[in-house]
Design a protein around this motif. Structure first.
Motif: not given
Length: 95
Positions: A58-63, A68-79
């Motif tokens: 399973h991918d690990l989503q970091i809590g 914020m990407h320059p285009n305004g999209q929020p991003l989270l790290f995932q392994l």
């Protein structure tokens, strides 16, 4: 250096049987369990320190608070781990 103790619950294990919005997950994690969000540097650091992540696990989503990407999209790290290829990438942090 800072030592951080990480936990790996699923949203189902947290009692969110139908999934949940990011705000719901953070509310349960902080309120019911007393967990805090990770600083963003946990993603790259965990990728370096977890070379034996099981293939196709399973991918690990970091809590964490979304970056914020320059285009305004929020991003989270995932392994992720695709066979021998270990990846760190960003996933949508859209609420």
């Amino acid at each position: 250096e800072t030592e951080i103790r990480l936990v790996k619950p699923s949203v189902l294990q947290m009692g969110l049987k139908s999934g949940g919005r990011l705000t719901d997950i953070c509310e349960v994690a902080g309120g019911e369990y007393g967990w805090r969000l990770c600083p963003p540097e946990v993603g790259p650091q965990l990728r370096q320190q977890y070379p034996d992540q099981p293939p196709f696990s399973h991918d690990l989503q970091i809590g964490m608070m979304p970056m914020m990407h320059p285009n305004g999209q929020p991003l989270l790290f995932q392994l992720s781990c695709f066979g021998a290829m270990k990846c760190l990438y960003t996933n949508s942090g859209d609420p």
